[in-house]
Design a protein around this motif. Sequence first.
Motif, mmCIF file in Angstrom:
data_model
loop_
_atom_site.group_PDB
_atom_site.id
_atom_site.type_symbol
_atom_site.label_atom_id
_atom_site.label_comp_id
_atom_site.label_asym_id
_atom_site.label_seq_id
_atom_site.Cartn_x
_atom_site.Cartn_y
_atom_site.Cartn_z
ATOM 1 N N THR A 19 0.853 -1.181 0.000
ATOM 2 C CA THR A 19 0.000 0.000 0.000
ATOM 3 C C THR A 19 0.889 1.231 0.000
ATOM 4 O O THR A 19 1.810 1.348 0.815
ATOM 5 C CB THR A 19 -0.917 0.001 1.237
ATOM 6 N N LEU A 20 0.616 2.131 -0.933
ATOM 7 C CA LEU A 20 1.407 3.354 -1.016
ATOM 8 C C LEU A 20 0.993 4.295 0.104
ATOM 9 O O LEU A 20 -0.190 4.473 0.378
ATOM 10 C CB LEU A 20 1.198 4.032 -2.365
ATOM 11 N N THR A 21 1.978 4.867 0.756
ATOM 12 C CA THR A 21 1.750 5.839 1.821
ATOM 13 C C THR A 21 2.501 7.114 1.466
ATOM 14 O O THR A 21 3.233 7.162 0.478
ATOM 15 C CB THR A 21 2.239 5.310 3.181
ATOM 16 N N THR A 22 2.355 8.119 2.265
ATOM 17 C CA THR A 22 3.059 9.370 1.997
ATOM 18 C C THR A 22 4.565 9.225 2.184
ATOM 19 O O THR A 22 5.304 10.157 1.874
ATOM 20 C CB THR A 22 2.519 10.518 2.869
ATOM 21 N N ASP A 23 5.034 8.066 2.667
ATOM 22 C CA ASP A 23 6.482 7.813 2.713
ATOM 23 C C ASP A 23 7.016 7.502 1.318
ATOM 24 O O ASP A 23 8.202 7.604 1.075
ATOM 25 C CB ASP A 23 6.802 6.622 3.614
ATOM 26 N N PRO A 34 -4.356 19.455 -1.682
ATOM 27 C CA PRO A 34 -3.793 18.175 -2.111
ATOM 28 C C PRO A 34 -4.775 17.343 -2.928
ATOM 29 O O PRO A 34 -4.358 16.502 -3.714
ATOM 30 C CB PRO A 34 -3.440 17.470 -0.799
ATOM 31 N N GLU A 35 -6.072 17.599 -2.773
ATOM 32 C CA GLU A 35 -7.055 16.841 -3.556
ATOM 33 C C GLU A 35 -6.935 17.142 -5.050
ATOM 34 O O GLU A 35 -7.426 16.399 -5.884
ATOM 35 C CB GLU A 35 -8.474 17.122 -3.066
ATOM 36 N N LYS A 36 -6.274 18.215 -5.396
ATOM 37 C CA LYS A 36 -6.096 18.586 -6.800
ATOM 38 C C LYS A 36 -4.838 17.960 -7.407
ATOM 39 O O LYS A 36 -4.651 18.024 -8.616
ATOM 40 C CB LYS A 36 -6.027 20.099 -6.932
ATOM 41 N N LEU A 37 -3.973 17.375 -6.567
ATOM 42 C CA LEU A 37 -2.757 16.746 -7.083
ATOM 43 C C LEU A 37 -3.067 15.335 -7.571
ATOM 44 O O LEU A 37 -3.615 14.519 -6.840
ATOM 45 C CB LEU A 37 -1.682 16.677 -5.994
ATOM 46 N N LEU A 38 -2.716 15.065 -8.817
ATOM 47 C CA LEU A 38 -2.936 13.751 -9.399
ATOM 48 C C LEU A 38 -1.621 13.163 -9.858
ATOM 49 O O LEU A 38 -0.770 13.858 -10.403
ATOM 50 C CB LEU A 38 -3.897 13.838 -10.594
ATOM 51 N N TYR A 39 -1.460 11.873 -9.640
ATOM 52 C CA TYR A 39 -0.315 11.120 -10.150
ATOM 53 C C TYR A 39 -0.783 10.354 -11.369
ATOM 54 O O TYR A 39 -1.842 9.728 -11.346
ATOM 55 C CB TYR A 39 0.187 10.113 -9.120
ATOM 56 N N SER A 62 -4.172 6.463 -12.892
ATOM 57 C CA SER A 62 -3.935 7.693 -12.136
ATOM 58 C C SER A 62 -4.584 7.565 -10.761
ATOM 59 O O SER A 62 -5.471 6.742 -10.557
ATOM 60 C CB SER A 62 -4.495 8.909 -12.878
ATOM 61 N N TYR A 63 -4.103 8.396 -9.845
ATOM 62 C CA TYR A 63 -4.655 8.449 -8.493
ATOM 63 C C TYR A 63 -4.273 9.781 -7.889
ATOM 64 O O TYR A 63 -3.376 10.473 -8.374
ATOM 65 C CB TYR A 63 -4.183 7.272 -7.634
ATOM 66 N N SER A 64 -4.978 10.170 -6.825
ATOM 67 C CA SER A 64 -4.740 11.486 -6.230
ATOM 68 C C SER A 64 -3.865 11.386 -4.981
ATOM 69 O O SER A 64 -3.687 10.312 -4.407
ATOM 70 C CB SER A 64 -6.075 12.135 -5.858
ATOM 71 N N GLN A 65 -3.377 12.544 -4.560
ATOM 72 C CA GLN A 65 -2.618 12.609 -3.308
ATOM 73 C C GLN A 65 -3.513 12.204 -2.143
ATOM 74 O O GLN A 65 -3.056 11.546 -1.209
ATOM 75 C CB GLN A 65 -2.074 14.028 -3.091
ATOM 76 N N LEU A 66 -4.806 12.552 -2.207
ATOM 77 C CA LEU A 66 -5.719 12.154 -1.144
ATOM 78 C C LEU A 66 -5.874 10.630 -1.091
ATOM 79 O O LEU A 66 -6.030 10.064 -0.008
ATOM 80 C CB LEU A 66 -7.083 12.815 -1.326
ATOM 81 N N ASP A 67 -5.841 9.960 -2.249
ATOM 82 C CA ASP A 67 -5.869 8.491 -2.254
ATOM 83 C C ASP A 67 -4.665 7.925 -1.509
ATOM 84 O O ASP A 67 -4.778 6.953 -0.772
ATOM 85 C CB ASP A 67 -5.877 7.943 -3.687
ATOM 86 N N VAL A 69 -2.849 9.531 0.851
ATOM 87 C CA VAL A 69 -2.999 9.858 2.268
ATOM 88 C C VAL A 69 -3.970 8.886 2.944
ATOM 89 O O VAL A 69 -3.743 8.440 4.066
ATOM 90 C CB VAL A 69 -3.473 11.323 2.446
ATOM 91 N N ALA A 70 -5.042 8.510 2.244
ATOM 92 C CA ALA A 70 -6.048 7.586 2.783
ATOM 93 C C ALA A 70 -5.634 6.122 2.641
ATOM 94 O O ALA A 70 -6.377 5.233 3.030
ATOM 95 C CB ALA A 70 -7.387 7.812 2.080
ATOM 96 N N GLN A 71 -4.435 5.882 2.109
ATOM 97 C CA GLN A 71 -3.892 4.525 1.898
ATOM 98 C C GLN A 71 -4.856 3.661 1.085
ATOM 99 O O GLN A 71 -5.181 2.538 1.435
ATOM 100 C CB GLN A 71 -3.538 3.873 3.228
#
Length: 89
Positions: A19-23, A34-39, A62-67, A69-71
Amino acid sequence: GDIVLLAKPVTLTEGDRVTLTTDVPVATDGTSKPEKLLYAVSLPPVHGQIEHINYPGVPISSYSQLDVVAQKVSDVHDNSRGAGKESLR
């Protein structure tokens, strides 16, 4: 503003799910939204896929920074034999 992306490599072995985390990926663009940031997944994993945890088995592009953060995003290795380790960068 400037976009800053910090990322640490994630290494998976056969059959792993991480699971991707903010690390791992964390970005900022100088705003407080951050909800506007997309990968965008421009180079998908060779032996697996990036998935949203609510839709296992379905690759996402694609996925967002909020995704993150919410793991809610995982890198999943496809368990193919002989694939060895793979890194997400």
